[in-house]
Design a protein around this motif. Structure first.
Motif, short mmCIF file in Angstrom:
data_model
loop_
_atom_site.label_atom_id
_atom_site.label_comp_id
_atom_site.label_asym_id
_atom_site.label_seq_id
_atom_site.Cartn_x
_atom_site.Cartn_y
_atom_site.Cartn_z
N TRP A 1 10.40 -3.62 -4.34
CA TRP A 1 9.24 -3.00 -3.64
C TRP A 1 9.71 -1.61 -3.27
N TRP A 2 11.20 -1.30 -3.00
CA TRP A 2 12.28 -0.61 -2.90
C TRP A 2 12.03 0.47 -4.02
N GLU A 3 12.41 -0.29 -4.52
CA GLU A 3 12.31 0.74 -5.87
C GLU A 3 11.02 1.54 -6.43
N LYS A 4 9.80 0.94 -6.30
CA LYS A 4 8.24 1.43 -6.21
C LYS A 4 7.99 2.90 -5.18
N LEU A 5 9.14 1.95 -3.99
CA LEU A 5 8.56 3.59 -2.99
C LEU A 5 9.57 4.57 -2.97
N ARG A 6 10.61 4.46 -3.94
CA ARG A 6 11.77 5.39 -3.93
C ARG A 6 10.94 6.52 -5.45
N ASP A 7 10.04 5.78 -6.19
CA ASP A 7 9.30 6.12 -7.34
C ASP A 7 7.99 6.93 -6.39
N ASN A 8 8.18 6.40 -4.97
CA ASN A 8 6.43 7.08 -4.60
C ASN A 8 6.48 7.66 -3.95
N GLY A 9 8.27 8.73 -3.19
CA GLY A 9 8.41 9.66 -3.02
C GLY A 9 9.20 9.44 -1.87
N MET A 10 9.34 8.24 -1.69
CA MET A 10 9.83 8.02 -0.49
C MET A 10 11.03 9.07 0.46
N LYS A 11 11.36 9.96 1.06
CA LYS A 11 11.97 10.70 1.53
C LYS A 11 13.59 8.98 2.63
N VAL A 12 14.78 9.32 2.06
CA VAL A 12 15.79 9.45 3.12
C VAL A 12 16.66 9.67 3.73
N VAL A 13 16.68 9.11 4.81
CA VAL A 13 17.80 10.21 5.39
C VAL A 13 18.68 9.73 6.44
N VAL B 1 22.94 -4.30 1.84
CA VAL B 1 23.26 -2.72 1.71
C VAL B 1 23.26 -1.42 -0.14
N SER B 2 24.43 -2.51 -0.51
CA SER B 2 25.03 -1.78 -1.39
C SER B 2 24.41 -2.19 -2.71
N ARG B 3 23.53 -2.49 -2.73
CA ARG B 3 22.83 -2.95 -3.93
C ARG B 3 21.67 -1.73 -3.48
N TRP B 4 21.19 -2.05 -2.13
CA TRP B 4 19.66 -0.93 -2.21
C TRP B 4 20.80 0.61 -2.24
N THR B 5 21.41 0.93 -2.22
CA THR B 5 22.26 2.56 -2.20
C THR B 5 22.13 2.49 -3.78
N ARG B 6 23.11 1.57 -4.58
CA ARG B 6 21.85 1.53 -5.73
C ARG B 6 21.42 1.73 -6.31
N LEU B 7 20.11 1.20 -5.97
CA LEU B 7 18.65 1.37 -6.76
C LEU B 7 18.08 2.60 -6.58
N VAL B 8 18.06 2.55 -5.03
CA VAL B 8 17.64 3.71 -4.11
C VAL B 8 17.99 5.22 -4.30
N LEU B 9 19.38 5.41 -4.17
CA LEU B 9 20.03 6.35 -3.94
C LEU B 9 20.74 6.69 -5.38
N LYS B 10 20.71 5.29 -6.31
CA LYS B 10 20.70 5.97 -7.54
C LYS B 10 22.51 5.60 -7.27
N SER B 11 23.16 5.22 -6.88
CA SER B 11 25.20 5.65 -6.92
C SER B 11 25.52 4.33 -6.12
N ASP C 1 0.45 -0.90 -0.11
CA ASP C 1 0.07 -0.09 -0.57
C ASP C 1 0.51 1.38 0.02
N LEU C 2 1.79 1.23 0.54
CA LEU C 2 3.24 2.07 0.69
C LEU C 2 3.55 2.65 -0.59
N ALA C 3 3.33 1.92 -1.63
CA ALA C 3 3.97 2.36 -2.66
C ALA C 3 2.72 2.92 -3.77
N LYS C 4 1.37 3.50 -3.19
CA LYS C 4 0.33 4.06 -3.72
C LYS C 4 -0.19 4.72 -4.43
N PRO C 5 -0.15 6.12 -4.97
CA PRO C 5 -0.32 6.88 -4.90
C PRO C 5 -1.39 7.74 -3.78
N ALA C 6 -1.71 7.24 -3.24
CA ALA C 6 -2.74 7.86 -1.53
C ALA C 6 -1.02 8.61 -0.55
#
Length: 338
Positions: free
Chosen positions: A182-194, A326-336, A142-147
């Motif tokens: 799922w993490w890729e969808k979250l990235r595209d749905n405006g998830m913020k990473v700090v 973690v390395s895969r997540w970094t490349r996917l979500v932060l695109k680095s 649900d967190l990946a939905k537009p709402a």
């Protein structure tokens, strides 16, 4: 003769101080116990505590590994189940046990002694959801939905313990391929990473003036909100969102450091961390559940019921694959990265 007597007394005093010794305790930055309890331990064990706070648990372990030829501590507290495999593989811990107390079922760390445990999961700002009349998400999907666009803030798993724990929960809950999709969808749905929990909770979370009403935090956070509130609250202003695949059980422990200078005092500290004095203090000092069975909780813990289910990868999988995840997540979500 008088001068000789004074000199002998002075030397005796020095030898007594040396006998008392110094016990070096390496901890993460969240370590906290009442000063009077620590003073009682010093008196009973005949040592002077030197508490060395070394940042995040991962940073703490790295310092222990880098100094293993000449250890900077005699005992370490705060290595958890995401890191114990790495610690054992690096050979920085002396296999440690304790006969003090009976552990809560299923709460253990190989080679160390469990002290406390808790859960990393999503927290929500109840007032925000009530004001905006938005139903709570019923699943991670649900967190990946537009709402729910732009509503979630998470911590970077490369720099944050809860961030890493939440990533591991999603991998255990959804499988590796499903989790990263799922993490890729979250990235595209405006998830913020700090970078870390403090920034996520105290800056970005809407409860504290931010714009995000969903945050990766702890199952005990609602109880802490009530405990520290300046006004008397009958219910917590936040709540746990215990979604399948979104809850991780964290276990923290204490162990003697291999090559430490004070092995007997280090073992005494291990036993102290399992004693009733320490276990009773942990819930409202470090906001974790005590690992020794039968310890009573502060009444505020009615706002922090324990999750009945959680998703943890197996310990050997965490040891072998966490760095790659973690390395895969970094490349996917932060695109680095490469």
């Amino acid at each position: 003769m008088f001068k000789k007597t004074i000199m002998l007394l002075a030397l005796a005093g020095v030898s007594l101080c040396a006998a008392a010794g110094e016990l070096r305790v390496l901890t993460h930055s969240s370590f906290s116990l009442p000063k009077d309890k620590l003073a009682e331990f010093e008196q009973q064990a005949g040592v002077k505590l030197s508490i060395i706070k070394a940042g995040d648990a991962g940073e703490m372990l790295n310092k222990l590994i880098l100094t293993r030829a000449n250890p900077i501590a005699d005992v370490v507290y705060g290595i958890d189940n995401t890191l114990i495999g790495k610690a054992n593989a690096a050979g920085v811990l002396e296999p440690t046990s304790s006969k003090v107390g009976r552990s809560v079922a299923g709460v253990a760390l190989p080679g160390a002694v469990a002290v406390d445990y808790g859960y990393v999961n999503l927290n929500i700002d109840k007032a925000w959801f009530a004001k905006n009349k938005l139903p709570l998400p019923a699943s991670l999907d649900d967190l990946a939905k537009p709402a729910y666009k732009n509503l979630l803030v998470v911590e970077n798993p490369a720099t944050s313990s809860p961030g890493l724990a939440f990533l591991l929960a999603t991998i255990a809950g959804k499988g590796e391929a499903g989790a990263f999709q799922w993490w890729e969808k979250l990235r595209d749905n405006g998830m913020k990473v700090v970078k870390g929990w403090s920034e996520a909770y105290y800056t970005e979370f809407s409860r504290n003036g931010g714009a995000r009403p969903i945050v990766v935090s702890y199952a005990t956070s609602p109880a802490a909100e009530v405990f520290y509130s300046k006004e008397k609250l009958s219910e917590a202003p936040t709540a746990n969102l215990l979604l399948k695949g979104g809850v991780f059980q964290q276990v923290e422990g204490v162990a003697r450091v291999k090559g430490g200078k004070e092995p007997q005092a280090a073992q005494a500290f291990v036993d102290f961390m399992r004693s009733n004095a320490a276990q009773q203090a942990i819930p409202t000092e470090m906001w974790m559940y005590p690992a020794v069975d039968g310890v009573s909780l502060d009444p505020v813990y009615k706002h922090a019921p324990q999750p009945t289910a959680f998703s943890n990868p197996k310990l050997d999988a965490m040891q072998a694959k966490t760095a790659g995840w973690v390395s895969r997540w970094t490349r996917l979500v932060l695109k680095s990265g490469n």
